[in-house]
Design an enzyme around this catalytic site. Structure first.
Site, short mmCIF file in Angstrom:
data_model
loop_
_atom_site.label_atom_id
_atom_site.label_comp_id
_atom_site.label_asym_id
_atom_site.label_seq_id
_atom_site.Cartn_x
_atom_site.Cartn_y
_atom_site.Cartn_z
N ASP A 1 11.53 34.12 27.14
CA ASP A 1 12.09 32.93 26.07
C ASP A 1 13.51 33.07 26.06
O ASP A 1 14.05 34.14 26.51
CB ASP A 1 11.57 33.63 24.60
CG ASP A 1 12.12 32.56 23.14
OD1 ASP A 1 12.33 31.36 23.51
OD2 ASP A 1 12.40 33.39 22.39
N ASP B 1 16.38 31.98 22.94
CA ASP B 1 16.84 32.76 21.88
C ASP B 1 16.31 33.90 21.39
O ASP B 1 15.16 33.63 20.91
CB ASP B 1 16.97 31.48 20.95
CG ASP B 1 17.81 30.33 21.33
OD1 ASP B 1 19.10 30.46 21.93
OD2 ASP B 1 17.45 29.21 21.72
N THR C 1 12.12 27.62 26.77
CA THR C 1 12.83 27.61 25.42
C THR C 1 12.57 26.41 24.81
O THR C 1 12.77 25.23 25.24
CB THR C 1 14.17 28.02 25.72
OG1 THR C 1 15.05 27.89 24.58
CG2 THR C 1 14.96 27.00 26.84
N ASN C 2 12.06 26.50 23.58
CA ASN C 2 12.29 25.36 22.53
C ASN C 2 13.69 24.93 22.35
O ASN C 2 14.33 26.15 21.64
CB ASN C 2 11.53 25.86 21.34
CG ASN C 2 9.77 25.66 21.54
OD1 ASN C 2 9.40 25.16 22.45
ND2 ASN C 2 9.32 25.96 20.36
N CYS D 1 12.06 22.18 26.07
CA CYS D 1 11.53 21.23 25.06
C CYS D 1 12.50 20.94 24.07
O CYS D 1 12.82 21.72 23.20
CB CYS D 1 10.27 21.81 24.23
SG CYS D 1 9.83 20.66 23.11
N HIS E 1 12.16 18.38 21.99
CA HIS E 1 11.40 17.67 21.08
C HIS E 1 11.26 18.15 19.49
O HIS E 1 11.52 19.47 19.57
CB HIS E 1 10.07 17.23 21.66
CG HIS E 1 9.88 16.67 22.82
ND1 HIS E 1 9.39 17.29 24.10
CD2 HIS E 1 10.49 15.35 23.53
CE1 HIS E 1 9.55 16.65 25.19
NE2 HIS E 1 10.18 15.34 24.83
N ARG F 1 6.17 21.74 23.35
CA ARG F 1 6.88 22.95 22.19
C ARG F 1 6.04 23.66 22.04
O ARG F 1 4.80 23.71 21.65
CB ARG F 1 7.24 21.93 20.89
CG ARG F 1 7.86 22.67 20.08
CD ARG F 1 8.15 21.95 18.73
NE ARG F 1 8.62 22.61 17.54
CZ ARG F 1 9.57 23.31 17.03
NH1 ARG F 1 10.73 23.25 18.08
NH2 ARG F 1 9.89 23.94 16.14
N LYS F 2 6.39 25.33 22.36
CA LYS F 2 5.55 26.22 21.86
C LYS F 2 5.19 26.39 20.40
O LYS F 2 6.26 25.84 19.63
CB LYS F 2 6.23 27.54 22.23
CG LYS F 2 6.51 27.66 23.94
CD LYS F 2 7.53 29.21 24.00
CE LYS F 2 9.10 28.71 23.76
NZ LYS F 2 9.75 29.81 24.10
N ASP G 1 9.97 36.67 21.03
CA ASP G 1 10.36 37.03 19.88
C ASP G 1 9.48 36.56 18.57
O ASP G 1 9.53 36.96 17.50
CB ASP G 1 11.94 37.12 19.49
CG ASP G 1 12.40 35.86 19.32
OD1 ASP G 1 12.18 34.98 20.11
OD2 ASP G 1 13.24 35.71 18.32
MG LIG Z 1 13.04 33.00 20.32
ZN LIG Z 2 8.51 19.04 23.97
#
Ligand SMILES: [Mg+2]
Ligand SMILES: [Zn+2]
Length: 178
Positions: free
Chosen positions: A9, A11, A51-52, A90, A92, A107-108, A133
Site C-alpha cells: 500500500d 499512504d 493504492t486507492n 484506483c 475512483h 478500489r480496495k 495499514d
Molecule cells: Mg494506507
Molecule cells: Zn477503481
C-alpha cells in the site's frame, strides 16, 4: 516459473499518511520502507504498489499530478538501489466527480488491482505478500489469496522480516560479508 511479489500500500506504508498526499514535499518516507523495497528486490520479489487514490475522484489533484509524484518516489527508490516494478492505482470513488464517479472493481477492499497484477506479471499469490495499514488492504489481499500483514507503526523492513515475508538469512549473510 511464476513470480513472487510483495505488494505495498502507499499512504501509511511507504509514506506517512497526512491525507491525500500529492506533492513530493509532503511525501515523507516511513522508516524502513525504502530498505524493505531494496531488500525485496534483492530477494527476487517483484515490488508492486497498490493504492486507492480517491483524491483524484474528489478533485483534490489530477492523474498527472499523481504520476509526477510517483516518478519522484520511483527515483528515490532507484537512488536507494531498489526498484518499483509497477504502480496500480484506483482513481475512483462512488461519490467522486465524473469520469471517476464509480463503484469499481479496483478500489480496495475489492481485489481488482491485485488480480490485475497477478495476471499481468504472472504472480503466484501463494508466494507473495501484501503490507497495508488499513483493514481494506487486508480484505483485498485475502480476496486475492495473498497473505498480508497490517502495519500499525514501527519499521516496515522489521515488520516484513518478523512475519517472514522477507528472509533474514539474506540480510545476515550480507552483513557478514560487509
Ligand atoms: Mg494506507
Ligand atoms: Zn477503481
Amino acid at each position: 516459473m511464476p513470480n513472487k511479489a510483495i505488494f505495498f500500500d502507499r499512504d501509511g506504508v511507504l509514506n506517512v499518511d497526512f491525507g491525500h498526499v500529492h506533492k513530493y514535499e509532503d511525501f515523507q518516507w516511513v522508516p524502513g520502507a525504502l530498505a524493505a523495497i531494496v531488500e525485496a528486490k534483492r530477494q527476487g520479489f517483484l515490488v508492486i504498489v497498490v493504492t486507492n487514490q480517491a483524491g483524484i475522484a474528489k478533485g483534490y489533484y489530477d492523474e498527472a499530478t499523481f504520476f509526477r509524484l510517483m516518478d519522484q518516489v520511483k527515483a528515490d527508490v532507484v537512488n536507494a538501489g531498489g526498484l518499483i516494478d509497477e504502480v496500480y492505482f484506483c482513481p475512483h470513488h462512488p461519490e467522486g466527480n465524473p469520469p471517476y464517479r464509480a463503484v469499481c472493481e479496483c478500489r480496495k477492499p475489492k481485489p481488482g488491482m491485485l488480480l490485475r497484477a497477478i495476471n499481468e506479471h504472472n504472480i503466484d499469490p501463494t508466494r507473495s505478500f501484501l503490507i497495508g495499514d488499513a483493514d481494506t488492504d487486508i480484505q483485498a489481499a485475502t480476496a486475492a489469496g495473498i497473505r498480508s500483514v497490517k502495519f500499525t507503526g514501527g519499521n516496515i523492513l522489521d515488520v516484513l522480516l518478523q512475519v517472514g515475508a522477507l528472509d533474514t538469512t539474506f540480510i545476515d549473510s550480507q552483513s557478514l560479508s560487509d
